[in-house]
Design an enzyme around this catalytic site. Structure first.
Site, PDB file in Angstrom:
ATOM      1  N   SER A 148       0.810  -1.221   0.000  1.00  0.00           N
ATOM      2  CA  SER A 148       0.000   0.000   0.000  1.00  0.00           C
ATOM      3  C   SER A 148       0.844   1.273   0.000  1.00  0.00           C
ATOM      4  CB  SER A 148      -0.920  -0.041   1.214  1.00  0.00           C
ATOM      5  OG  SER A 148      -1.606  -1.253   1.205  1.00  0.00           O
ATOM      6  N   ARG A 163       8.048   6.206  -3.738  1.00  0.00           N
ATOM      7  CA  ARG A 163       8.480   6.784  -2.467  1.00  0.00           C
ATOM      8  C   ARG A 163       7.681   6.113  -1.354  1.00  0.00           C
ATOM      9  NH1 ARG A 163       5.984  10.851  -5.379  1.00  0.00           N
ATOM     10  NH2 ARG A 163       3.761  11.063  -4.906  1.00  0.00           N
ATOM     11  N   ASP A 201      -3.707  -1.582  -1.995  1.00  0.00           N
ATOM     12  CA  ASP A 201      -4.848  -1.987  -1.156  1.00  0.00           C
ATOM     13  C   ASP A 201      -6.187  -1.483  -1.697  1.00  0.00           C
ATOM     14  OD1 ASP A 201      -4.170   0.622  -0.459  1.00  0.00           O
ATOM     15  OD2 ASP A 201      -4.133   0.287   1.698  1.00  0.00           O
TER      16      ASP A 201
END
Ligand code: BGC
Length: 467
Positions: A148, A163, A201
């Site tokens: 996620s 990132r 997710d």
């Protein structure tokens, strides 16, 4: 200072958290603009990422088989096995492990070794037959990996980390293919699994919600998360995803699920509200100036927003003035979390005694009745702003896809602690949808946000099933 000046000042701070209908509407337009930009190209690194997921079909509910799914969310790593029964139902076994604190900023190898270790133990305990069947030349178990965080996905089973967000900051994972990192560690430990789908997710949530719904529920348009972080995905027409090269799209593909990474909406703060507390919080995060939308909405930040405002009141000599020893906890970032706010929000006990106990326990501070009233004013303002802002990307996607014109009922799958457990949050999101001109009261009645349980487990299994 008289007591009422505390209430007055808290009310003034609360005003700074108000979101007007004009602002909501401007933000929705800007969201649609940024979404279209993000679909056109990846050149604006501060824009909406709009990441193609390479998931091209929404489940029908008829999918079948046994799959593994693992999920790295905000703080936990979950390992599950899912049996899809082919009739909108499934059976799931799962184990959750908190990620040890030192791994949040350790090395990639340490983190992925930890994952492989936990998967190995799970398969040994729950699917030991799998080890022998592999020896007999059978196929490995397919595994869907819910990760996620923003990745640059280039295939269903390939994606490099753009990132870290939330609390993670492991430099050597950035720009690495996270599927390969996991597969290498699994292979080292001879775990009989193949990582066949990398799933955000939100994509898992969309898939599991679509698997479980029946036609009466309406069209499942969005998978969303309102928890430690926030994000959403939806099915986009393939011709609108201009940045995808033709040769990367399987033939006859009509649409693809896009992971918007809406946490990064309006990173440049063109329209998003910005209080001095938001600014202070941004400086405390590992990703300053990014995910600015998430930092105003998600569970990770609500408690800290309250603490920042209370520290301000303390410095203005309006609160906690009779406390002999302030201790350290109150001055330490992240000591209050959204579950504390949830309790304060609905504390109707005499003299808000629950809030009193909570402050005593969590930050070791005694409070007066007046102080607790002021705290409640702030809490309500912070959570209402979060809920109102949350309506922006939902409305943006509904409008951008012309869904109110195409479908009678729009179903939005949602997962995460804030939408599930924060009192009044869900209702406030729906309230805000009514204020958006191109939705209005009549449109809002046709949009239903529904909790999609275990999205990341079942959804990841569904993605693995199509791999
Ligand atoms: C991440 C998203 C994720 C969301 C909800 C954000 O911080 O960037 O990838 O979907 O949190 O977990």
């Amino acid at each position: 200072m008289t007591k009422s000046s505390l209430i007055d000042r808290a009310t003034e701070i609360a005003k700074g958290f108000e979101v007007s209908p004009e602002l909501l509407n401007k933000c929705v337009d800007h969201f649609i603009f940024q979404a279209n930009e993000g679909l056109r190209s990846n050149s604006n690194k501060r824009g909406l990422p709009m990441i193609p997921s390479f998931v091209t079909d929404i489940p029908t509910g008829k999918e079948k088989g046994l799959f593994l799914a693992v999920d790295l969310g905000g703080t936990n790593f979950r390992v599950c096995s899912v049996t899809l029964n082919g009739d909108n139902t499934f059976h799931m076994t799962h184990v959750k492990h908190p990620v040890p604190k030192d791994l949040f900023a350790g090395t990639s190898t340490q983190l992925f070794e930890f994952f492989a270790e936990k998967i190995l133990i799970f398969v040994q305990q729950h699917h030991s037959d799998q080890f022998s069947s592999i020896k007999e030349g059978n196929e490995k178990l397919k595994l869907g990996f819910t990760f996620s965080f923003p990745v640059n996905q280039t295939a269903l089973n390939k994606g490099t980390l753009l990132r870290w967000t939330k609390s993670f900051s492991i430099d050597d994972t950035v720009n690495q293919d996270v599927v390969k990192l996991l597969q290498d560690q699994l292979d080292k430990k001879l775990v009989p699994c193949i990582v066949s789908a990398l799933v955000n997710d939100t994509v898992g949530t969309l898939m599991s919600r679509a698997y479980s719904t029946t036609p009466e529920d309406g069209y499942t348009l969005i998978g969303s998360i309102f928890g430690t972080g926030t994000n959403g995905c939806y099915m986009e027409d393939i011709e609108n995803i201009k940045k995808l090269s033709k040769d990367s799209i399987p033939e006859n593909t009509k649409g693809m699920v896009i992971n918007t990474e809406w946490g990064s909406f309006d990173n440049d703060l063109k329209y998003l509200p910005n209080t001095k507390y938001d600014e202070a919080i941004d400086k405390l995060t590992p990703n300053p100036k990014f995910h600015m939308f998430e930092k105003r909405i998600s569970g990770m930040f609500l408690g800290e927003t309250l603490r920042q405002a209370l520290v301000d009141l303390y410095k203005e000599k309006l609160i906690f003035q009779n406390v002999d020893d302030m201790g350290e906890k109150f001055f330490k970032p992240w000591t209050l979390d959204s579950s504390n706010l949830a309790l304060i929000e609905v504390d109707d006990s005499t003299d808000q005694i629950i809030t009193s106990l909570l402050f005593n326990q969590s930050i070791h501070l005694p409070t007066t009745v007046e102080e607790r009233k002021a705290i409640k004013i702030l809490v309500k303002a912070i959570s209402k702003r979060a809920a109102y802002l949350s309506s922006i990307p939902l409305a943006g996607i509904v409008i951008k896809t012309n869904s109110l014109e195409k479908h009678d009922l729009i179903d939005i799958g949602a997962d995460g602690s804030v939408i599930q457990y924060y009192p009044g949050f869900h209702e406030n999101v729906q309230e805000a949808l009514k204020l958006i001109n191109r939705i209005g009261v009549s449109g809002e009645k046709r949009i239903n946000i529904r909790i999609a349980k275990d999205g990341s487990g079942v959804g990841a299994a569904l993605c693995a099933s199509v791999a």
